[in-house]
Design a protein around this motif. Sequence first.
Motif, mmCIF file in Angstrom:
data_model
loop_
_atom_site.group_PDB
_atom_site.id
_atom_site.type_symbol
_atom_site.label_atom_id
_atom_site.label_comp_id
_atom_site.label_asym_id
_atom_site.label_seq_id
_atom_site.Cartn_x
_atom_site.Cartn_y
_atom_site.Cartn_z
ATOM 1 N N GLU B 205 -17.279 -21.657 14.624
ATOM 2 C CA GLU B 205 -17.079 -20.601 14.186
ATOM 3 C C GLU B 205 -16.702 -20.454 12.478
ATOM 4 O O GLU B 205 -17.495 -19.304 11.710
ATOM 5 N N VAL B 206 -16.559 -21.838 12.091
ATOM 6 C CA VAL B 206 -16.508 -22.574 10.345
ATOM 7 C C VAL B 206 -17.683 -23.375 10.110
ATOM 8 O O VAL B 206 -17.514 -24.144 10.561
ATOM 9 N N PHE B 230 -10.831 -26.633 10.291
ATOM 10 C CA PHE B 230 -10.995 -25.699 10.727
ATOM 11 C C PHE B 230 -10.731 -25.661 12.396
ATOM 12 O O PHE B 230 -11.670 -26.615 12.687
ATOM 13 N N LYS B 263 -18.605 -17.292 11.535
ATOM 14 C CA LYS B 263 -17.601 -16.377 10.660
ATOM 15 C C LYS B 263 -17.468 -16.528 8.985
ATOM 16 O O LYS B 263 -17.965 -15.753 8.507
ATOM 17 N N LEU B 264 -17.554 -18.108 9.139
ATOM 18 C CA LEU B 264 -17.812 -18.735 7.708
ATOM 19 C C LEU B 264 -18.841 -19.734 7.659
ATOM 20 O O LEU B 264 -18.316 -20.283 7.949
ATOM 21 N N LEU B 266 -19.964 -22.017 4.759
ATOM 22 C CA LEU B 266 -19.534 -22.250 3.375
ATOM 23 C C LEU B 266 -20.460 -23.327 3.132
ATOM 24 O O LEU B 266 -20.944 -24.391 2.741
ATOM 25 N N LEU B 285 -18.613 -13.854 6.681
ATOM 26 C CA LEU B 285 -18.529 -13.919 5.224
ATOM 27 C C LEU B 285 -19.745 -15.857 4.799
ATOM 28 O O LEU B 285 -19.722 -16.580 5.232
ATOM 29 N N VAL B 287 -20.499 -18.091 1.501
ATOM 30 C CA VAL B 287 -19.631 -18.157 0.436
ATOM 31 C C VAL B 287 -20.281 -19.339 -0.946
ATOM 32 O O VAL B 287 -20.552 -20.400 0.174
ATOM 33 N N ALA B 301 -25.036 -15.142 -1.063
ATOM 34 C CA ALA B 301 -23.526 -14.811 -1.052
ATOM 35 C C ALA B 301 -22.883 -13.814 -1.246
ATOM 36 O O ALA B 301 -23.035 -12.641 -1.797
ATOM 37 N N HIS B 302 -21.442 -14.162 -0.297
ATOM 38 C CA HIS B 302 -20.981 -12.784 -0.163
ATOM 39 C C HIS B 302 -19.779 -12.964 -1.251
ATOM 40 O O HIS B 302 -19.499 -11.768 -2.021
ATOM 41 N N LEU B 303 -19.307 -14.399 -1.863
ATOM 42 C CA LEU B 303 -18.408 -15.340 -2.620
ATOM 43 C C LEU B 303 -19.109 -15.998 -3.288
ATOM 44 O O LEU B 303 -19.553 -17.284 -2.635
ATOM 45 N N LEU B 320 -5.778 -25.189 0.928
ATOM 46 C CA LEU B 320 -5.822 -25.613 2.464
ATOM 47 C C LEU B 320 -4.886 -26.190 3.678
ATOM 48 O O LEU B 320 -4.211 -25.056 4.408
#
Lengths: 258, 328
Positions: B205-206, B230, B263-264, B266, B285, B287, B301-303, B320
Amino acid sequence: MKILVCVKSVPDRQSSFRVNAAGTGYEESGLKFGVNEYDLFAMEEAVRIKERFREVEITAVTVGPPRAEAALRKAMSLGAADGVLIDDSNGRATSALAVASLIAAWSRDKKFDLVLCGVLSEDLQRGQTGPMLAQLLGLPCATTVAAEKISEDRKSITCERELEGGMRERVLLPLPALLTVQSGINTPRYASLTNVLRVKQLTIPSIPTASLGEIPNSETTLRACLPERSAICEFLEGDLDRIAEQLLEKVRARVPVW
Amino acid sequence: MVSREILVVVEHRAGKLLPVSLELAAFGRQLAQIAGGSVMGVVLASPARSVAEEFAQSSGLPVLALENENFSAYNAEAYLRALARLVSERQPAFILIAHTAAGWDFAPRLAVAVSGSCSTGVAGFEAGVPIRFHRAICGGKISTEVAPILDTVAVVTMMPGAVKPTEPEAAGAVEVKSVEAGAGGTRALGLKQAPPRSLDLSRAEVIVAAGRGMGGPEHLGLIRELASLFDRGAVGASRPVVDAGWLPLEHQVGMTGQTVAPKLYLACGISGAIQHTMGMSRADLIVAVNTDPAAAIFSAAHLGIVQDLRRFLPVLIAKLRDKKEKKL
């Protein structure tokens, strides 16, 4: 057995690139140049073949301005017996076909048993020079080679080509042949200081492109520009703490993954 | 003047059509709207009919299927002979080929064999005379527009994912033809499957992915630690990290590694070569953290965060962890 390794002098990949005055490529001044990383894997593979078989002679060639000599010296410090600069000071060899034609014209009568190139150059990333050179020399060719083995009788070479998703394709080529070498095929060694110092003294023969006949071209670059910043990328700023805080808030809001 | 044809070389493996072939078909159609001319698929296979029909149905293009026993697996020499003859017979304006392991193997050689021009790894085009193809150089830090040399056939390889396939109106007609295609001494010896992997990144998921910008394998503890925070977190890697032996192949994301859609995602110290971003662009998403503000990864990237990872990741991990404990 004679092996030719084709190398290219390219800017450090971490460089900040600018567009040149003509607007057709990157500005070379101010950049730090080194050997194309893929060519170092090709060079290492040549040295390993030399260690496996005796009487192997490795020659390195490059097409470029005089600064490309440094790439040849690097190849020589790693085990090439000779280095040859095809001096393109006037920058006429802009397309891959031009570069391949120059190397083909120079190497045609030299009877290399194996020609090794990197799979592509880090700067222009075309991946054309190797296969074009093979075609011009009438050699069989395999690209993105991730493993190779020359037969005991030295008449053929078995290659594993890397395909998408980690799969490989095995292919047998009769020698002489040309391979383009993928990164990760080996772990390139470092040159010994003795060798670095030794090759520093050597004079590298330089061949003017004018002596190698017509320079055909396979494409023209009409325009180069900095890529438009992605409109979607939002940059987070502030001190580390502030950035981390913002990031976690935004991630949490968009994809609740914890 | 009659516009010359656009040929699309259909890519298939082990009797199956590869999805990139339909993207090529759409690319051919877009090009035909500007340059004129009709678009035709070319299948080299043995047997060829089933792949040809599958392509004709799913693309809607007419197909010329060339059959020779040397096409039972990809063979560069046999492909070149057959395609070079086809070009001299039909004098097309463009030959479109996928920028894949097979495509980039024969495309530059074909260009030389037919005295054509050659543009590889193109991601789109600009209408005009001549037509200009978009391609990235310097790891995506510079964009260029290249043009074929006029009045020759233009051999073009297209980046997978550059164009979305379109729905066909009706199946195209299929013609199967047996051709000569000697392979010289080149022999295909078969496929070798990827080694089985214990890590299936597609279920994560990450994904916290490490690039060369991490600086060295001794810093990967930060990546592992962040991923472990995560529930379904996993460690990914760019190709240079795998080539350098910092992480095993099963972590590699991208064209020659795994294609993921977490989902994410990085991306830590990853420059953002197209071969990598192709494998993760479907993440919800993305990053990116990189010290180089010009890194191509920021276009995907979005971020974006321009920071030194070795300083930033410890802060992020602590924060976190804190949020999780306090259930914020």
